[in-house]
Design an enzyme around this catalytic site. Structure first.
Site, PDB file in Angstrom:
ATOM      1  CG  ASP A 127      -2.695   6.901   6.715  1.00  0.00           C
ATOM      2  OD1 ASP A 127      -3.863   7.286   6.521  1.00  0.00           O
ATOM      3  OD2 ASP A 127      -1.841   6.837   5.812  1.00  0.00           O
ATOM      4  CG  ASP A 154      -6.176  15.668  13.134  1.00  0.00           C
ATOM      5  OD1 ASP A 154      -5.068  15.968  12.650  1.00  0.00           O
ATOM      6  OD2 ASP A 154      -7.174  16.411  13.054  1.00  0.00           O
ATOM      7  CG  ASP A 177      -5.882  15.072  -0.848  1.00  0.00           C
ATOM      8  OD1 ASP A 177      -5.784  15.770  -1.878  1.00  0.00           O
ATOM      9  OD2 ASP A 177      -6.910  14.448  -0.539  1.00  0.00           O
ATOM     10  CG  ASP A 213       2.455  12.791  -7.774  1.00  0.00           C
ATOM     11  OD1 ASP A 213       1.860  13.330  -6.812  1.00  0.00           O
ATOM     12  OD2 ASP A 213       1.924  11.926  -8.497  1.00  0.00           O
ATOM     13  NE  ARG A 251       1.288  -0.889  -5.402  1.00  0.00           N
ATOM     14  CZ  ARG A 251       0.661  -1.848  -4.740  1.00  0.00           C
ATOM     15  NH1 ARG A 251       0.606  -3.061  -5.233  1.00  0.00           N
ATOM     16  NH2 ARG A 251       0.098  -1.597  -3.569  1.00  0.00           N
ATOM     17  CG  PHE A 252       1.163   6.921  -5.250  1.00  0.00           C
ATOM     18  CD1 PHE A 252      -0.134   7.050  -5.687  1.00  0.00           C
ATOM     19  CD2 PHE A 252       1.887   8.076  -4.995  1.00  0.00           C
ATOM     20  CE1 PHE A 252      -0.710   8.300  -5.881  1.00  0.00           C
ATOM     21  CE2 PHE A 252       1.330   9.328  -5.188  1.00  0.00           C
ATOM     22  CZ  PHE A 252       0.028   9.435  -5.632  1.00  0.00           C
TER      23      PHE A 252
END
Length: 276
Positions: A127, A154, A177, A213, A251-252
C-alpha cells in the site's frame, strides 16, 4: 487501493495536544524522510517511466501508535518498492511458505485477521497509505504475527521489476478504487495488461481474489478475468463467487452493506503454463 499519505500535521509542532508523536513533530527539510529508517515518500523516484496510476495521493494524520510501529518495525518487516533489486521471498519471510500478494490493504485489519487465521501462509501486503502501514505493523506486532511483510510503493513496479516468475501463490485485491467516472476507467487496476503481468508471477493454480462493492467495476472485473487466457473462473457455471470464509467482513464493507451496496467476490485460478 488505499491512497498515498503525507500528513502535514505530522510535520510541525503540535499545539493542540494532538496524538502526533514527538519524533514526527520536528521540522524537516525538503526531501528528508518523514520517518528515518521508515517508508520513503517515493521509493521508485523517477527511475521508471511515468504512467497512469491506479491510486492517488491523499493527506492523513499518523497517530502516535502508528508512528511508533513504523519507527520500530519498518526495518524488520517493511520494504520500499524501489524497483532496483529482485526480492528473495524466502529470505524476506525467513521461510519457504507460500506467499500471497495483497494490493491495497487500507488500515490492515482484514490482513491481520487473515494472517492470524493462516500462519503458514505469508502475506506481502502493499500500500502507499502511511497510517495504514503503521497500523498493520502495529497489529502484526500485537498479534505476534511473523507472516506479514509490508511493501511501500507501486505494486506494478514490484510485480514487474522485483518478483521472479512463479513466485506467488495468490493475489488479493480487495475494494480497489473504482474510479467511477468514465474518463477515469483507464485508471482501474484490474485491466488485461495488469492481469498479464500478474500471471507471469503467479504459479499455476494460484488464485486471484478480487472483491468490490462497486457493481459496474465488478462487472468489468468479471469480463476481463473471464476473457483472459491465463485465468479460469473457480465457479464452474461462471459468474461471481460467494464470499469465502477466509476473507473477513471489514468495517468498510459493513458500512457499504448498510448503505445497500452489493459486494461481489471473484476467484479466478491461474491456468497451467501453455506449452510453446
Amino acid at each position: 487501493m488505499s491512497d498515498f499519505v503525507n500528513a502535514p500535521a505530522a510535520e510541525r509542532p503540535a499545539t493542540d495536544g494532538s496524538s502526533v508523536p514527538l519524533s514526527a513533530r520536528t521540522s524537516r527539510s525538503k526531501g528528508e524522510p518523514r520517518f528515518p529508517g521508515g517508508p520513503q515518500a517515493d521509493p521508485a523516484g523517477s527511475h521508471f517511466e511515468r504512467r497512469i496510476r491506479s491510486f492517488q495521493p491523499r493527506r492523513s494524520r499518523v497517530t502516535t501508535g502508528q508512528a511508533d510501529a513504523l519507527e520500530r518495525l519498518w526495518p524488520r518487516w517493511g520494504m520500499d518498492i524501489d524497483g532496483r533489486r529482485v526480492v528473495d521471498l524466502a529470505e524476506l519471510f525467513g521461510n519457504t511458505n507460500p506467499v500471497v500478494l495483497e494490493i491495497g490493504f487500507g488500515m490492515g485489519e482484514a490482513t491481520a485477521q487473515m494472517a492470524a487465521a493462516a500462519p503458514d501462509v505469508n502475506i506481502l501486503a502493499v500500500d502507499v497509505h502511511t497510517p495504514g502501514q503503521g497500523n498493520l505493523l502495529n497489529l502484526a506486532d500485537q498479534g505476534g504475527l511473523t507472516n506479514v511483510r509490508v511493501g511501500n510503493g507501486d505494486a506494478i513496479i514490484l510485480l514487474r521489476e522485483m518478483l521472479t516468475p512463479d513466485s506467488l501463490d495468490g493475489l488479493r485485491v480487495y475494494f480497489p478504487d473504482p474510479w467511477p467516472k468514465k474518463r477515469h476507467h483507464k485508471r482501474r487496476l484490474i485491466q488485461p495488461a495488469f492481469l498479464s503481468l500478474a500471471a507471469t508471477r503467479l504459479r499455476p493454480g494460484a488464485v486471484v481474489h478480487c472483491a468490490t462493492d462497486w457493481e459496474p467495476y465488478a462487472e468489468q472485473m468479471l469480463e476481463v478475468l473471464s476473457a483472459h487466457p491465463d485465468f479460469e473462473n473457480t465457479q464452474v457455471e461462471g459468474g461471481f463467487a460467494p464470499r469465502p470464509g477466509f476473507r473477513p467482513l471489514t468495517r468498510f464493507e459493513g458500512q457499504g452493506l448498510d448503505k445497500g451496496h452489493v459486494v461481489n467476490d471473484l476467484l479466478f485460478r491461474r491456468v497451467p503454463h501453455r506449452q510453446p
